[in-house]
Design a protein around this motif. Sequence first.
Motif, PDB file in Angstrom:
ATOM      1  N   TYR A  31       0.832  -1.197   0.000  1.00 22.77           N
ATOM      2  CA  TYR A  31       0.000   0.000   0.000  1.00 22.77           C
ATOM      3  C   TYR A  31       0.872   1.255   0.000  1.00 22.77           C
ATOM      4  CZ  TYR A  31      -4.155   2.779   0.826  1.00 22.77           C
ATOM      5  OH  TYR A  31      -5.186   3.675   0.686  1.00 22.77           O
ATOM      6  N   MET A  32       1.924   1.263   0.820  1.00 21.18           N
ATOM      7  CA  MET A  32       2.834   2.415   0.835  1.00 21.18           C
ATOM      8  C   MET A  32       3.566   2.549  -0.489  1.00 21.18           C
ATOM      9  SD  MET A  32       4.403   2.572   4.693  1.00 21.18           S
ATOM     10  CE  MET A  32       4.997   0.878   4.720  1.00 21.18           C
ATOM     11  N   ARG A  33       3.881   1.420  -1.125  1.00 25.73           N
ATOM     12  CA  ARG A  33       4.569   1.494  -2.421  1.00 25.73           C
ATOM     13  C   ARG A  33       3.650   2.112  -3.469  1.00 25.73           C
ATOM     14  NH1 ARG A  33       7.962  -2.700  -6.197  1.00 25.73           N
ATOM     15  NH2 ARG A  33       9.573  -1.162  -6.652  1.00 25.73           N
ATOM     16  N   SER A  34       2.358   1.894  -3.342  1.00 24.46           N
ATOM     17  CA  SER A  34       1.418   2.482  -4.299  1.00 24.46           C
ATOM     18  C   SER A  34       1.395   4.000  -4.192  1.00 24.46           C
ATOM     19  CB  SER A  34       0.008   1.921  -4.075  1.00 24.46           C
ATOM     20  OG  SER A  34      -0.601   2.475  -2.915  1.00 24.46           O
ATOM     21  N   PHE A  35       1.793   4.535  -3.032  1.00 23.94           N
ATOM     22  CA  PHE A  35       1.892   5.984  -2.843  1.00 23.94           C
ATOM     23  C   PHE A  35       3.317   6.493  -3.083  1.00 23.94           C
ATOM     24  CE2 PHE A  35      -2.058   5.404  -0.384  1.00 23.94           C
ATOM     25  CZ  PHE A  35      -2.793   6.483  -0.849  1.00 23.94           C
ATOM     26  N   GLY A  36       4.221   5.615  -3.485  1.00 23.85           N
ATOM     27  CA  GLY A  36       5.595   6.019  -3.753  1.00 23.85           C
ATOM     28  C   GLY A  36       6.454   6.145  -2.520  1.00 23.85           C
ATOM     29  N   ASN A  37       6.009   5.570  -1.380  1.00 25.93           N
ATOM     30  CA  ASN A  37       6.771   5.705  -0.140  1.00 25.93           C
ATOM     31  C   ASN A  37       7.545   4.442   0.197  1.00 25.93           C
ATOM     32  OD1 ASN A  37       7.761   7.137   2.021  1.00 25.93           O
ATOM     33  ND2 ASN A  37       6.029   6.673   3.361  1.00 25.93           N
ATOM     34  N   LEU A  38       7.719   3.565  -0.769  1.00 27.72           N
ATOM     35  CA  LEU A  38       8.586   2.404  -0.614  1.00 27.72           C
ATOM     36  C   LEU A  38       9.361   2.271  -1.915  1.00 27.72           C
ATOM     37  CD1 LEU A  38       8.597   0.515   1.928  1.00 27.72           C
ATOM     38  CD2 LEU A  38       7.599  -1.236   0.466  1.00 27.72           C
ATOM     39  N   GLU A  39      10.685   2.269  -1.824  1.00 30.34           N
ATOM     40  CA  GLU A  39      11.516   2.307  -3.016  1.00 30.34           C
ATOM     41  C   GLU A  39      11.912   0.925  -3.524  1.00 30.34           C
ATOM     42  OE1 GLU A  39      14.774   4.846  -2.038  1.00 30.34           O
ATOM     43  OE2 GLU A  39      13.508   6.651  -1.897  1.00 30.34           O
ATOM     44  N   HIS A  40      11.745  -0.092  -2.701  1.00 30.58           N
ATOM     45  CA  HIS A  40      12.126  -1.447  -3.080  1.00 30.58           C
ATOM     46  C   HIS A  40      10.894  -2.345  -3.081  1.00 30.58           C
ATOM     47  CE1 HIS A  40      15.692   0.454  -1.235  1.00 30.58           C
ATOM     48  NE2 HIS A  40      16.356  -0.183  -2.171  1.00 30.58           N
ATOM     49  N   ALA A  41      11.019  -3.474  -3.740  1.00 33.22           N
ATOM     50  CA  ALA A  41       9.925  -4.446  -3.742  1.00 33.22           C
ATOM     51  C   ALA A  41       9.594  -4.840  -2.311  1.00 33.22           C
ATOM     52  CB  ALA A  41      10.321  -5.677  -4.553  1.00 33.22           C
ATOM     53  N   ALA A  42       8.311  -5.043  -2.073  1.00 36.09           N
ATOM     54  CA  ALA A  42       7.855  -5.329  -0.712  1.00 36.09           C
ATOM     55  C   ALA A  42       8.577  -6.522  -0.107  1.00 36.09           C
ATOM     56  CB  ALA A  42       6.343  -5.556  -0.702  1.00 36.09           C
ATOM     57  N   GLU A  43       8.781  -7.576  -0.898  1.00 31.00           N
ATOM     58  CA  GLU A  43       9.397  -8.779  -0.333  1.00 31.00           C
ATOM     59  C   GLU A  43      10.839  -8.542   0.084  1.00 31.00           C
ATOM     60  OE1 GLU A  43       9.196  -9.393  -4.891  1.00 31.00           O
ATOM     61  OE2 GLU A  43       7.921  -8.593  -3.292  1.00 31.00           O
ATOM     62  N   LEU A  44      11.543  -7.612  -0.577  1.00 33.39           N
ATOM     63  CA  LEU A  44      12.927  -7.295  -0.201  1.00 33.39           C
ATOM     64  C   LEU A  44      12.970  -6.481   1.080  1.00 33.39           C
ATOM     65  CD1 LEU A  44      14.455  -6.421  -3.694  1.00 33.39           C
ATOM     66  CD2 LEU A  44      14.498  -8.611  -2.487  1.00 33.39           C
TER      67      LEU A  44
END
Length: 309
Positions: free
Chosen positions: A173-186
């Motif tokens: 969810y945070m990655r969808s807002f651009g607040n996670l720079e790496h893949a979630a699993e990493l």
Amino acid sequence: MPEIEAVLSDIAAEMAARADRGDVVTYIPQLGKVDPRKFGLTIAMVDGRVFCAGDADEAFSIQSISKVFTLTLALGKIGDSLWQRVGREPSGNPFNSIVQLEQERGIPRNPFINPGAIVVSDVLLAGHQPREAIGEILRFVQFLADDETVFIDHEVAASERATGFRNFALANYMRSFGNLEHAAELTLGVYFHHCAIAMTCRQLALAGRFLACDGRNPATGHSVVSAERARRINALMLTCGHYDGSGDFAFRVGISGKSGVGGGILGVVPGVASMAVWSPGLNAAGNSRLGSIALEKLAKAMNWSIFSP
């Protein structure tokens, strides 16, 4: 002031006799196997004295207490720019709430709730493979505790990964807002492993002592962080360190503290001592039931509340 040894002995005896020990966490299956009768307490004074009671030399999973150390590393890596991605306010919600994250468009309320600590893990992953970032975190904690036997419990890490569906949802969810720079699993690989660090109360109290000493490691005299940064980390521990139970902990105990669902709490009284308590049973807010009571009794007996005259 009463003798610390006598106070510790009385608290340990009272905690051993109590039946209302709270509930051991079961949503991380490996933690559900821990004996709820365990209780340990260590006080590490800034002058170098160390006092222990109960099961203080038995290792346990520190879980979210590790977020104090990863926050310290992340601030050392990118400084105050961290606060563009993570807030500094109490959440008032459970530590894994996705509702609040939606309302605030992917910016976690503080670095101690799960989404905030996932962002911090993402910061530490930058420029590294997950294994390298995990190694950096572990070496930092070993350095603070001056003890290379601090380790990561890989069975706990695997148990967290196997059941961490909510954390995967938060990360994506945070990655969808651009607040996670790496893949979630990493990023979550780093997160699950630092939460699975295992320490004794003695090791944990010693690792936290720099926060009681204006950012210095009293064993070496060398600075870990600036005095200002140590004060700010302590402030976040006071206001956010017990999730939606942070206000009650500050009200009753009156010291900076960070809890973990493994039943541990790291406490700090600046200029006096750091302390670690472990009792696996949790209260309704997800914090150690007897650990909170023990620190309340300790702070009262020693007049260690940071609000005391």
